[in-house]
Design an enzyme around this catalytic site. Structure first.
Site, PDB file in Angstrom:
ATOM      1  N   SER A   6     -14.990 179.070 -27.288  1.00 17.28           N
ATOM      2  CA  SER A   6     -14.719 179.148 -25.891  1.00 17.28           C
ATOM      3  C   SER A   6     -14.435 177.855 -25.126  1.00 17.28           C
ATOM      4  O   SER A   6     -15.333 177.272 -24.771  1.00 17.28           O
ATOM      5  CB  SER A   6     -15.842 179.965 -25.098  1.00 17.28           C
ATOM      6  N   HIS A  31     -10.463 180.830 -27.010  1.00 17.98           N
ATOM      7  CA  HIS A  31     -10.945 181.791 -26.358  1.00 17.98           C
ATOM      8  C   HIS A  31     -11.170 181.224 -25.013  1.00 17.98           C
ATOM      9  O   HIS A  31     -11.928 180.305 -24.727  1.00 17.98           O
ATOM     10  CB  HIS A  31     -12.524 182.329 -26.745  1.00 17.98           C
ATOM     11  N   ASP A  33     -12.336 181.683 -21.075  1.00 19.62           N
ATOM     12  CA  ASP A  33     -13.222 182.436 -20.479  1.00 19.62           C
ATOM     13  C   ASP A  33     -12.823 182.172 -18.664  1.00 19.62           C
ATOM     14  O   ASP A  33     -12.980 181.206 -18.434  1.00 19.62           O
ATOM     15  CB  ASP A  33     -14.769 182.392 -20.332  1.00 19.62           C
ATOM     16  N   MET A  35     -13.109 183.205 -15.128  1.00 18.70           N
ATOM     17  CA  MET A  35     -14.159 183.840 -14.014  1.00 18.70           C
ATOM     18  C   MET A  35     -13.687 183.735 -12.600  1.00 18.70           C
ATOM     19  O   MET A  35     -13.392 182.481 -12.432  1.00 18.70           O
ATOM     20  CB  MET A  35     -15.413 183.242 -14.482  1.00 18.70           C
ATOM     21  N   HIS A  64      -9.552 186.035 -21.761  1.00 15.60           N
ATOM     22  CA  HIS A  64     -10.780 186.863 -21.357  1.00 15.60           C
ATOM     23  C   HIS A  64     -10.708 186.987 -19.763  1.00 15.60           C
ATOM     24  O   HIS A  64     -11.459 185.867 -19.399  1.00 15.60           O
ATOM     25  CB  HIS A  64     -12.034 186.184 -22.049  1.00 15.60           C
ATOM     26  N   MET A  66     -12.267 188.012 -16.647  1.00 17.24           N
ATOM     27  CA  MET A  66     -13.515 188.437 -16.021  1.00 17.24           C
ATOM     28  C   MET A  66     -13.331 188.278 -14.575  1.00 17.24           C
ATOM     29  O   MET A  66     -13.829 187.348 -13.874  1.00 17.24           O
ATOM     30  CB  MET A  66     -14.764 187.713 -16.435  1.00 17.24           C
ATOM     31  N   MET A 132     -19.373 192.121 -25.875  1.00 21.86           N
ATOM     32  CA  MET A 132     -20.029 191.066 -25.104  1.00 21.86           C
ATOM     33  C   MET A 132     -21.568 191.207 -25.524  1.00 21.86           C
ATOM     34  O   MET A 132     -22.176 192.273 -25.347  1.00 21.86           O
ATOM     35  CB  MET A 132     -20.248 191.187 -23.452  1.00 21.86           C
ATOM     36  N   GLY A 137     -20.677 185.505 -17.486  1.00 19.51           N
ATOM     37  CA  GLY A 137     -21.077 184.622 -16.302  1.00 19.51           C
ATOM     38  C   GLY A 137     -21.327 183.247 -16.417  1.00 19.51           C
ATOM     39  O   GLY A 137     -20.616 182.457 -16.077  1.00 19.51           O
ATOM     40  N   PHE A 138     -22.242 182.871 -17.540  1.00 23.30           N
ATOM     41  CA  PHE A 138     -22.535 181.498 -17.842  1.00 23.30           C
ATOM     42  C   PHE A 138     -22.914 181.566 -19.529  1.00 23.30           C
ATOM     43  O   PHE A 138     -23.264 182.486 -20.081  1.00 23.30           O
ATOM     44  CB  PHE A 138     -23.715 181.156 -17.122  1.00 23.30           C
ATOM     45  N   GLY A 140     -24.557 179.474 -22.595  1.00 24.57           N
ATOM     46  CA  GLY A 140     -25.698 179.230 -23.212  1.00 24.57           C
ATOM     47  C   GLY A 140     -27.004 179.945 -22.892  1.00 24.57           C
ATOM     48  O   GLY A 140     -28.081 179.726 -23.137  1.00 24.57           O
ATOM     49  N   ASP A 167     -18.624 188.151 -28.433  1.00 22.58           N
ATOM     50  CA  ASP A 167     -18.774 186.963 -27.503  1.00 22.58           C
ATOM     51  C   ASP A 167     -19.959 186.826 -26.765  1.00 22.58           C
ATOM     52  O   ASP A 167     -20.495 187.928 -26.190  1.00 22.58           O
ATOM     53  CB  ASP A 167     -17.432 187.278 -26.435  1.00 22.58           C
ATOM     54  N   GLY A 168     -20.753 185.838 -26.865  1.00 26.10           N
ATOM     55  CA  GLY A 168     -22.032 185.276 -26.011  1.00 26.10           C
ATOM     56  C   GLY A 168     -23.275 185.212 -26.880  1.00 26.10           C
ATOM     57  O   GLY A 168     -23.679 186.153 -27.988  1.00 26.10           O
ATOM     58  N   GLY A 169     -23.719 183.931 -26.690  1.00 24.08           N
ATOM     59  CA  GLY A 169     -24.911 183.735 -27.543  1.00 24.08           C
ATOM     60  C   GLY A 169     -24.762 183.473 -29.067  1.00 24.08           C
ATOM     61  O   GLY A 169     -25.771 183.270 -29.865  1.00 24.08           O
TER      62      GLY A 169
HETATM   63 ZN    ZN Z   1     -15.299 185.239 -23.179  1.00 21.32          ZN
END
Ligand code: ZN
Length: 209
Positions: A6, A31, A33, A35, A64, A66, A132, A137-138, A140, A167-169
């Protein structure tokens, strides 16, 4: 398994150097992100960033989106050089937009709180699904293990015809929980917090099914 950093979570003051390290270590795509501070409570980059990134790499670029009004901006993201466009299933406009996109790979994203059954609406329309595993949104945030059944359900709905992305963590530890169910892993702080080269090596090692 494909690895998709990302890239907006990288140190953007030395993007060229970062890209060199990533590609030397065998990443597969970027990727991005995007936003808008409205669909999600954070603001990142727009089409100009894609345009600049396009000049620096030949690897596929995934946008991606958002954002609340993707219909207004999707063309600009394509013209800027995106190879893959990911829209959110939480927006009712996404289905019609994706149906009419040509010359890009089309993806549908689904938030942790959205039931997997909505994916049925996208059968025959998308090339990949992005699950997801944090609330967008953020970067980390902590991986939400409750989304694992959704990966399995997505495969039941679409079969092997499409790619499943998470996607995420995702980092070298959490990748162990999902490695048997996904084709693409997106990772932000899992790659960019600390030593990029070492993080990628560990991520790759632990993602072997
Ligand atoms: Zn993403």
């Amino acid at each position: 398994m494909k690895i998709a950093p990302s890239i907006v979570s990288a140190d953007l003051t030395c993007l060229e150097n970062v890209i060199e390290i990533l590609e030397k270590n065998g990443i597969d795509l970027y990727h991005v992100d995007v936003m808008d501070g409205h669909f999600v409570p954070n603001i990142t980059v727009g089409p100009d960033f894609i345009k600049n990134l396009r000049k620096l790499t030949e690897l596929p670029i995934e946008s991606h989106l958002m954002i609340t009004n993707p219909e207004k901006y999707v063309k600009r993201f394509m013209e800027a050089g995106s190879d893959m466009i990911t829209l959110h299933s939480e927006l009712s406009s996404s289905k019609d937009i994706l149906k009419n996109l040509m010359d890009v790979k089309r993806g549908i994203a689904i938030n942790p709180s959205t039931p997997a059954e909505i994916l049925n609406d996208y059968y025959g329309i998308v090339d990949y699904v992005l699950i997801m595993s944090v609330n967008p949104g953020f970067s980390g945030q902590k991986f939400i293990p409750d989304v694992i059944p959704k990966l399995i359900r997505a495969r039941e709905i679409f079969g092997e015809k499409i790619e499943i992305s998470i996607d995420g963590g995702i980092n070298s530890e959490t990748v162990k929980f999902v490695k048997n169910y996904v084709d693409i892993i997106c990772s932000a702080s899992g790659i960019f917090s600390g030593n990029i080269e070492e993080n990628l090596k560990k991520l790759r090692l632990n993602s072997i099914p």
